[in-house]
Design a protein around this motif. Structure first.
Motif, PDB file in Angstrom:
ATOM      1  N   MET A 291      -8.885   7.012  -0.986  1.00  0.00           N
ATOM      2  CA  MET A 291     -10.200   6.369  -0.851  1.00  0.00           C
ATOM      3  C   MET A 291     -10.904   6.362  -2.199  1.00  0.00           C
ATOM      4  N   ALA A 292     -11.979   5.589  -2.290  1.00  0.00           N
ATOM      5  CA  ALA A 292     -12.811   5.601  -3.494  1.00  0.00           C
ATOM      6  C   ALA A 292     -13.795   6.758  -3.383  1.00  0.00           C
ATOM      7  N   TYR A 293     -13.821   7.590  -4.402  1.00  0.00           N
ATOM      8  CA  TYR A 293     -14.707   8.762  -4.372  1.00  0.00           C
ATOM      9  C   TYR A 293     -16.181   8.356  -4.383  1.00  0.00           C
ATOM     10  N   ASP A 294     -16.529   7.386  -5.254  1.00  0.00           N
ATOM     11  CA  ASP A 294     -17.917   6.921  -5.342  1.00  0.00           C
ATOM     12  C   ASP A 294     -18.128   5.723  -4.430  1.00  0.00           C
ATOM     13  N   PRO A 295     -19.314   5.592  -3.857  1.00  0.00           N
ATOM     14  CA  PRO A 295     -19.573   4.470  -2.945  1.00  0.00           C
ATOM     15  C   PRO A 295     -19.715   3.146  -3.693  1.00  0.00           C
ATOM     16  N   ILE A 296     -19.509   2.054  -2.968  1.00  0.00           N
ATOM     17  CA  ILE A 296     -19.760   0.709  -3.481  1.00  0.00           C
ATOM     18  C   ILE A 296     -21.262   0.462  -3.291  1.00  0.00           C
ATOM     19  N   ILE A 297     -21.978   0.147  -4.355  1.00  0.00           N
ATOM     20  CA  ILE A 297     -23.428  -0.067  -4.275  1.00  0.00           C
ATOM     21  C   ILE A 297     -23.699  -1.524  -3.923  1.00  0.00           C
ATOM     22  N   LEU A 298     -24.498  -1.737  -2.891  1.00  0.00           N
ATOM     23  CA  LEU A 298     -24.772  -3.089  -2.407  1.00  0.00           C
ATOM     24  C   LEU A 298     -26.255  -3.411  -2.434  1.00  0.00           C
ATOM     25  N   TRP A 299     -26.556  -4.677  -2.605  1.00  0.00           N
ATOM     26  CA  TRP A 299     -27.891  -5.229  -2.338  1.00  0.00           C
ATOM     27  C   TRP A 299     -27.675  -6.273  -1.258  1.00  0.00           C
ATOM     28  N   GLY A 300     -28.018  -5.921  -0.044  1.00  0.00           N
ATOM     29  CA  GLY A 300     -27.633  -6.755   1.082  1.00  0.00           C
ATOM     30  C   GLY A 300     -26.121  -6.669   1.225  1.00  0.00           C
ATOM     31  N   ASP A 301     -25.440  -7.809   1.153  1.00  0.00           N
ATOM     32  CA  ASP A 301     -23.971  -7.829   1.205  1.00  0.00           C
ATOM     33  C   ASP A 301     -23.341  -8.018  -0.177  1.00  0.00           C
ATOM     34  N   THR A 302     -24.170  -8.005  -1.209  1.00  0.00           N
ATOM     35  CA  THR A 302     -23.684  -8.294  -2.563  1.00  0.00           C
ATOM     36  C   THR A 302     -23.461  -7.012  -3.351  1.00  0.00           C
ATOM     37  N   ILE A 303     -22.302  -6.931  -4.016  1.00  0.00           N
ATOM     38  CA  ILE A 303     -21.989  -5.742  -4.811  1.00  0.00           C
ATOM     39  C   ILE A 303     -22.864  -5.707  -6.064  1.00  0.00           C
ATOM     40  N   ILE A 304     -23.491  -4.561  -6.273  1.00  0.00           N
ATOM     41  CA  ILE A 304     -24.292  -4.324  -7.468  1.00  0.00           C
ATOM     42  C   ILE A 304     -23.536  -3.430  -8.444  1.00  0.00           C
ATOM     43  N   ASP A 305     -22.736  -2.532  -7.902  1.00  0.00           N
ATOM     44  CA  ASP A 305     -21.921  -1.635  -8.731  1.00  0.00           C
ATOM     45  C   ASP A 305     -20.705  -1.212  -7.921  1.00  0.00           C
ATOM     46  N   GLY A 306     -19.534  -1.238  -8.570  1.00  0.00           N
ATOM     47  CA  GLY A 306     -18.315  -0.820  -7.884  1.00  0.00           C
ATOM     48  C   GLY A 306     -17.319  -1.939  -7.661  1.00  0.00           C
ATOM     49  N   HIS A 307     -17.386  -2.976  -8.495  1.00  0.00           N
ATOM     50  CA  HIS A 307     -16.470  -4.099  -8.345  1.00  0.00           C
ATOM     51  C   HIS A 307     -15.011  -3.679  -8.475  1.00  0.00           C
ATOM     52  N   HIS A 308     -14.726  -2.816  -9.441  1.00  0.00           N
ATOM     53  CA  HIS A 308     -13.341  -2.368  -9.629  1.00  0.00           C
ATOM     54  C   HIS A 308     -12.877  -1.532  -8.434  1.00  0.00           C
ATOM     55  N   ARG A 309     -13.729  -0.632  -7.970  1.00  0.00           N
ATOM     56  CA  ARG A 309     -13.374   0.202  -6.813  1.00  0.00           C
ATOM     57  C   ARG A 309     -13.113  -0.665  -5.582  1.00  0.00           C
ATOM     58  N   TYR A 310     -13.994  -1.642  -5.401  1.00  0.00           N
ATOM     59  CA  TYR A 310     -13.852  -2.532  -4.251  1.00  0.00           C
ATOM     60  C   TYR A 310     -12.544  -3.327  -4.333  1.00  0.00           C
ATOM     61  N   GLY A 311     -12.238  -3.837  -5.516  1.00  0.00           N
ATOM     62  CA  GLY A 311     -11.017  -4.620  -5.687  1.00  0.00           C
ATOM     63  C   GLY A 311      -9.770  -3.808  -5.410  1.00  0.00           C
ATOM     64  N   ILE A 312      -9.725  -2.583  -5.941  1.00  0.00           N
ATOM     65  CA  ILE A 312      -8.556  -1.718  -5.751  1.00  0.00           C
ATOM     66  C   ILE A 312      -8.403  -1.350  -4.276  1.00  0.00           C
ATOM     67  N   CYS A 313      -9.519  -0.979  -3.636  1.00  0.00           N
ATOM     68  CA  CYS A 313      -9.472  -0.581  -2.225  1.00  0.00           C
ATOM     69  C   CYS A 313      -9.085  -1.744  -1.324  1.00  0.00           C
ATOM     70  N   SER A 314      -9.624  -2.921  -1.596  1.00  0.00           N
ATOM     71  CA  SER A 314      -9.342  -4.086  -0.768  1.00  0.00           C
ATOM     72  C   SER A 314      -7.870  -4.473  -0.832  1.00  0.00           C
ATOM     73  N   HIS A 315      -7.326  -4.477  -2.050  1.00  0.00           N
ATOM     74  CA  HIS A 315      -5.928  -4.871  -2.211  1.00  0.00           C
ATOM     75  C   HIS A 315      -4.961  -3.789  -1.747  1.00  0.00           C
ATOM     76  N   GLY A 316      -5.380  -2.540  -1.893  1.00  0.00           N
ATOM     77  CA  GLY A 316      -4.472  -1.445  -1.529  1.00  0.00           C
ATOM     78  C   GLY A 316      -4.676  -0.912  -0.127  1.00  0.00           C
ATOM     79  N   GLY A 317      -5.701  -1.394   0.568  1.00  0.00           N
ATOM     80  CA  GLY A 317      -5.951  -0.916   1.919  1.00  0.00           C
ATOM     81  C   GLY A 317      -6.563   0.473   1.967  1.00  0.00           C
ATOM     82  N   TYR A 318      -7.271   0.884   0.917  1.00  0.00           N
ATOM     83  CA  TYR A 318      -7.876   2.216   0.868  1.00  0.00           C
ATOM     84  C   TYR A 318      -9.295   2.181   1.435  1.00  0.00           C
ATOM     85  N   ASP A 319      -9.752   3.340   1.882  1.00  0.00           N
ATOM     86  CA  ASP A 319     -11.109   3.445   2.426  1.00  0.00           C
ATOM     87  C   ASP A 319     -12.143   3.474   1.308  1.00  0.00           C
ATOM     88  N   TYR A 320     -13.338   3.083   1.643  1.00  0.00           N
ATOM     89  CA  TYR A 320     -14.466   3.195   0.721  1.00  0.00           C
ATOM     90  C   TYR A 320     -15.746   3.303   1.535  1.00  0.00           C
TER      91      TYR A 320
END
Length: 290
Positions: free
Chosen positions: A37-66
């Motif tokens: 899983m990603a240790y740090d959370p994905i920061i959102l404003w509504g449904d839009t990523i504000i911080d964590g684009h790399h974490r989100y990309g890795i988790c989405s492609h690899g099927g990891y939790d976040y």
């Protein structure tokens, strides 16, 4: 682990974030893979990523939790300011990144204020960042120039994959996307910046100049041969010094006025050699720089 649905990526927000080097990205991917899983959370404003684009990309492609953390902003400008402030506060910024994000912060601070307040606001930002007022102004210029650069090129500059000078960054920012990538390739090969030839039209414009110079050099060579002839060159020999001087002056004058896209010495940034061609005006160049 809680996962948000319908997460979106805003390219303008993403463009403000610090790019990861190849090593940093590999380390992040390995960390996520190890933890599952990603240790740090994905920061959102509504449904839009504000911080964590790399974490989100890795988790989405690899099927990891976040996990996600939602922040509330009153406007896009406020969201962008939060992103910039977060990047400025990172401890692992290289020198170029630190200058760039300080510059973004400065530009944002002076964006909507009256001209008379710029110095005071600039001083305030400079003190916050522990630099001089002149440094923060230069950083602002750097950020402005990099905002005009292709994302891939900008990432290479910020991550220090390539290390152009400030002058080279300024020139790259004026180029077309194709020219920017060409300049980067040249820097990567250790050749320094490579400048565009504007599709060759300058070379076409220079052709009659070069042709004239070649003709004059041919005439000069023939005159030299003729003056050396004891019979036919008798008259020419007495005049040859003056003739040679006049031909040399004419060749030099035409050569100095030949249009060039970039001189061999500086590539068009501006030096005594290229000012001498007649194609670059020192006054016009200085006016453009200012």
């Amino acid at each position: 682990m809680a996962e948000a649905t319908n997460i979106s990526i805003d390219e303008e927000f993403k463009d403000l974030l610090r790019p990861l080097s190849s090593e940093e990205y590999d380390n992040l991917e390995e960390s996520i893979r190890t933890l599952g899983m990603a240790y740090d959370p994905i920061i959102l404003w509504g449904d839009t990523i504000i911080d964590g684009h790399h974490r989100y990309g890795i988790c989405s492609h690899g099927g990891y939790d976040y996990t996600t953390l939602e922040l509330d902003f009153d406007s896009r400008d406020e969201a962008k300011q939060w992103i910039v402030d977060k990047q400025v506060g990172r401890r692992n910024l290289n020198d170029m990144e630190a200058s760039y994000y300080r510059g973004l912060k400065y530009n944002k601070a002076v964006e909507t204020i009256d001209y008379g307040e710029i110095f005071d606001v600039g001083n305030e930002v400079a003190k916050e960042e522990g630099v001089s007022h002149s440094t923060i102004k230069r950083d602002g210029k750097l950020a402005e120039q990099l905002s005009k650069v292709e994302a891939e090129v900008k990432d290479k500059i910020l991550s220090a994959d390539i290390k152009p000078t400030r002058k080279e960054i300024k020139e790259i920012s004026k180029m077309s996307p194709k020219g920017q990538h060409k300049a980067v390739e040249s820097i990567e090969e250790g050749k320094g910046i490579e400048y565009e030839d504007l599709d060759g039209w300058i070379d076409d414009l220079a052709t009659p100049y070069k042709t004239s110079v070649n003709h004059l050099r041919f005439i000069k060579k023939k005159m030299e041969e003729l003056s050396a002839d004891p019979v036919e060159g008798k008259y020419v020999a007495s005049k040859f010094t003056r003739i040679k001087h006049n031909l040399d002056e004419l060749i030099d004058s035409i050569s100095q006025c030949t249009p060039v896209s970039a001189c061999d010495d500086c590539g068009g940034i501006g030096c005594n050699s290229c000012y001498g061609t007649g194609f670059l005006s020192r006054a016009a160049k200085e006016s453009q720089d200012n």
